[in-house]
Write a protein that holds these residues in place. Structure first.
Motif, PDB file in Angstrom:
ATOM      1  N   ARG A  50       0.831  -1.208   0.000  1.00  0.00           N
ATOM      2  CA  ARG A  50       0.000   0.000   0.000  1.00  0.00           C
ATOM      3  C   ARG A  50       0.864   1.254   0.000  1.00  0.00           C
ATOM      4  NH1 ARG A  50      -0.852   3.120   3.950  1.00  0.00           N
ATOM      5  NH2 ARG A  50      -0.517   1.560   5.559  1.00  0.00           N
ATOM      6  N   GLN A  51       1.888   1.279   0.868  1.00  0.00           N
ATOM      7  CA  GLN A  51       2.763   2.451   0.944  1.00  0.00           C
ATOM      8  C   GLN A  51       3.481   2.703  -0.386  1.00  0.00           C
ATOM      9  OE1 GLN A  51       5.255   2.433   4.669  1.00  0.00           O
ATOM     10  NE2 GLN A  51       3.958   0.683   5.147  1.00  0.00           N
ATOM     11  N   SER A  52       3.729   1.638  -1.126  1.00  0.00           N
ATOM     12  CA  SER A  52       4.419   1.781  -2.409  1.00  0.00           C
ATOM     13  C   SER A  52       3.481   2.229  -3.518  1.00  0.00           C
ATOM     14  CB  SER A  52       5.057   0.445  -2.805  1.00  0.00           C
ATOM     15  OG  SER A  52       5.815  -0.067  -1.748  1.00  0.00           O
ATOM     16  N   MET A  53       2.219   1.775  -3.416  1.00  0.00           N
ATOM     17  CA  MET A  53       1.251   2.105  -4.478  1.00  0.00           C
ATOM     18  C   MET A  53       0.539   3.416  -4.225  1.00  0.00           C
ATOM     19  SD  MET A  53      -0.742  -1.463  -5.119  1.00  0.00           S
ATOM     20  CE  MET A  53       0.106  -3.013  -4.869  1.00  0.00           C
ATOM     21  N   SER A  88      -3.182   4.908 -10.271  1.00  0.00           N
ATOM     22  CA  SER A  88      -1.795   4.854 -10.709  1.00  0.00           C
ATOM     23  C   SER A  88      -0.993   3.748 -10.043  1.00  0.00           C
ATOM     24  CB  SER A  88      -1.135   6.198 -10.413  1.00  0.00           C
ATOM     25  OG  SER A  88      -1.340   6.536  -9.055  1.00  0.00           O
ATOM     26  N   HIS A  89      -1.710   2.773  -9.497  1.00  0.00           N
ATOM     27  CA  HIS A  89      -0.985   1.690  -8.837  1.00  0.00           C
ATOM     28  C   HIS A  89      -0.099   0.966  -9.845  1.00  0.00           C
ATOM     29  CE1 HIS A  89      -4.073   2.446  -5.958  1.00  0.00           C
ATOM     30  NE2 HIS A  89      -5.005   2.010  -6.771  1.00  0.00           N
ATOM     31  N   LYS A  90      -0.785   0.407 -10.848  1.00  0.00           N
ATOM     32  CA  LYS A  90      -0.081  -0.338 -11.897  1.00  0.00           C
ATOM     33  C   LYS A  90       0.870  -1.384 -11.322  1.00  0.00           C
ATOM     34  CE  LYS A  90      -1.862   2.287 -15.208  1.00  0.00           C
ATOM     35  NZ  LYS A  90      -2.744   1.797 -16.252  1.00  0.00           N
ATOM     36  N   GLY A 146      -6.762  -1.344   1.575  1.00  0.00           N
ATOM     37  CA  GLY A 146      -7.250  -0.347   0.620  1.00  0.00           C
ATOM     38  C   GLY A 146      -6.704  -0.529  -0.783  1.00  0.00           C
ATOM     39  N   ILE A 147      -6.120  -1.686  -1.056  1.00  0.00           N
ATOM     40  CA  ILE A 147      -5.611  -1.964  -2.407  1.00  0.00           C
ATOM     41  C   ILE A 147      -6.714  -2.670  -3.202  1.00  0.00           C
ATOM     42  CG2 ILE A 147      -3.905  -3.313  -3.721  1.00  0.00           C
ATOM     43  CD1 ILE A 147      -2.008  -2.938  -1.268  1.00  0.00           C
ATOM     44  N   LEU A 316      10.216  -2.214  -3.127  1.00  0.00           N
ATOM     45  CA  LEU A 316       8.868  -2.059  -3.689  1.00  0.00           C
ATOM     46  C   LEU A 316       8.634  -0.631  -4.175  1.00  0.00           C
ATOM     47  CD1 LEU A 316       6.843  -4.162  -1.087  1.00  0.00           C
ATOM     48  CD2 LEU A 316       7.194  -4.717  -3.506  1.00  0.00           C
ATOM     49  N   ARG A 317       9.236   0.325  -3.477  1.00  0.00           N
ATOM     50  CA  ARG A 317       9.083   1.724  -3.872  1.00  0.00           C
ATOM     51  C   ARG A 317       9.904   2.090  -5.103  1.00  0.00           C
ATOM     52  NH1 ARG A 317       9.188   4.709   2.052  1.00  0.00           N
ATOM     53  NH2 ARG A 317       6.945   5.064   2.198  1.00  0.00           N
ATOM     54  N   GLY A 318      10.743   1.151  -5.527  1.00  0.00           N
ATOM     55  CA  GLY A 318      11.555   1.398  -6.719  1.00  0.00           C
ATOM     56  C   GLY A 318      12.766   2.258  -6.441  1.00  0.00           C
TER      57      GLY A 318
END
Lengths: 337, 337
Positions: A50-53, A88-90, A146-147, A316-318
């Motif tokens: 979730r934090q990443s998306m 914008s999750h993608k 919430g995803i 995960l955050r890239g």
């Protein structure tokens, strides 16, 4: 079933997929306890996703099911009024089976085929029940964060194999889900095989197929334990051995050869064969490295990192797409340009 | 998503499908208790399905999951040694939602579309979690009876609608499963709609599409209660009313008109409009009769019968294809040749 490799849908993205994540079976289930989810790890993994998306905003749960012991469901529609549409999750999530499905599959030999044998047919049914149970629990856990997760079984999506290699994958369903802002959640599954009747399609093979078609910016493998040993990524020898060194960056060349870029240690044979580095008796890590190298060859960065750690959140955050920070633990596999 | 009606696969059966069964939501769940399965009814329904598909032989369970309170799974591979391969089921099961999914769908308005609204997107996710939970439980219950059931979500199978009418259905996945001797278990689901973003695809609409394509020998709707009233089939007026008469045989003509063949009572208006006969405030029975008539027009006999009764067993076995026995309670809808 199809006789030859058919990908019915050529992906033509309007907006690139950001990330495909593999939730390793061992990271989200209790490997030594049959059909038991590792709830604590799964919760952290979902929170990090979730934090990443969705970097900001409050968590508005999307699992409105009745909970055990509570007669009513919790859903406050007003919570959604001030929510912006997050499109914008993608992300695509693929998970392994861990302690789900393996018992049923190995007991019946589903991977070897032979659907005309009653035991294999029953094992196919039992395996699918077990892995779809896990899938549903993961979809729920993601939705609670919430995803907008949607479960998608490869078998139902029409994925099939030919001699255990992927033969037919209709990615239009996955693609439509992503375009509508959902996060598809796929899993290793029992599928049709047009030569041997049926087999098991592993999560790692699914990842490679999705990566090749969806061309994500990066792929993250969340791992956990190998042979009871806590691992942070890929090592130069079995991690149970003394002095095992974590390989922090591996470069894969056009011809498939690869070399260790970090750490720059003299005593590491930079051309170590994958089979030497692959130290998992279950074949888990060997398959993972091999699949990771094939994905990297497509020009897509791959991270192998321990699930539910500060390192996995950064992956995960890239955050590892440029230089790898010294305080980050994990393995990045990249294409050597 | 597709702009026009596309059935990607034209069914070309080597062996005809025997029966498509609709498990009515009210028959297998407790309608007034949220997300509660009617375990007793479901068990009888599954047992009757087994008796209809596999007339003889012992029950060899195919759900090898861990049961609550039991640490191990039950699977004795030796039980399968003397089993013959049963490949002649040729049944498809479709179930409604009952007390699953409706709350989530109506709270968010998924059927009206608008996936760009956070509430609708969340409702889509929540609805799918709820209906796939029910689907998994039904697949399990069938597998426990030795029926090789495989869950197939219309959403994952790529079914979509256009203005709430079916637009795209890839039946090859369902067809392949049947050909391999499995019993596909589909359900009412939240799906993409290429005009309004999303909607709910009902089990009754799915049945009609499957019937048109798979051309089964007969279709059985297992019903239960309407407005708290125990029902045996279709009546000439709301079954709560005094003197409501069970319509035992209805004939549908080429032009869509229909007439009551049995009972041959003077006081029944044989041209009663469906909307008059349709007495369910929730639209359940009205939709069912309308769908049933459309299926009958394809030349396929349709039975509407109370679930988990001796009458439903006879219907599932296909005993009503000729003359309707006097002691059978239910409604048969046939094409008038």
């Amino acid at each position: 079933m199809e006789a030859s490799n058919q990908t019915k849908h050529q992906h033509n993205p309007t907006k690139p997929i950001r990330c495909i994540v593999k939730l390793g079976g061992a990271a989200i289930t209790c490997k030594n306890e049959l059909e038991q989810i590792n709830g604590q790890n799964l919760e952290v993994v979902c929170s990090q996703l979730r934090q990443s998306m969705i970097p900001s905003g409050k968590v508005v749960g999307m699992d409105w099911s009745k909970r055990p012991g509570i007669s009513d469901v919790s859903c406050n529609v007003h919570e959604f009024e001030d929510q912006l549409s997050v499109d914008s999750h993608k992300f695509v999530v693929v998970h392994g089976a861990g302690s789900f499905g393996h018992f049923q599959a190995s007991k019946s030999g589903v991977h070897k085929g032979g659907l005309d044998q009653p035991l294999v047919k029953a094992g196919f049914v039992a395996t699918r029940i077990s892995v779809t149970t896990l899938n549903l629990e993961i979809v729920r856990a993601l939705a609670r964060e919430g995803i907008p997760s949607v479960g998608m079984s490869p078998f139902s999506c029409g994925w099939s194999t030919s001699g255990r290699n992927i033969a037919s994958t209709d990615l239009s369903v996955v693609d439509n889900a992503i375009k509508s802002g959902f996060v598809p959640v796929l899993h290793g599954d029992a599928v049709h095989d047009n030569l041997q009747g049926c087999t098991i399609l592993s999560g790692d093979v699914i990842i490679r197929q999705l990566a090749a078609d969806l061309k994500p910016e990066y792929v993250v493998f969340l791992v956990s334990f190998i042979d009871e040993t806590d691992v942070s990524g890929v090592y130069d020898r079995p991690p149970t051995e003394l002095n095992a060194v974590l390989l922090r960056e591996i470069a894969v060349a056009e011809d498939g050869s690869w070399s260790v870029m970090k750490p720059a240690l003299q005593d590491i044979n930079k051309q170590v064969d994958f089979t030497v580095a692959a130290h998992d008796t279950t074949g888990g890590m060997e398959a993972k490295i091999s699949e990771a190298a094939m994905i990297a060859k497509l020009g897509i960065d791959v991270c192998i990192v321990q699930a539910a750690t500060s390192h996995s959140l950064r992956a995960l955050r890239g955050e590892l797409r440029g230089n790898i920070p010294d305080d980050w633990l994990g393995t990045v596999i990249r294409f050597l340009k």
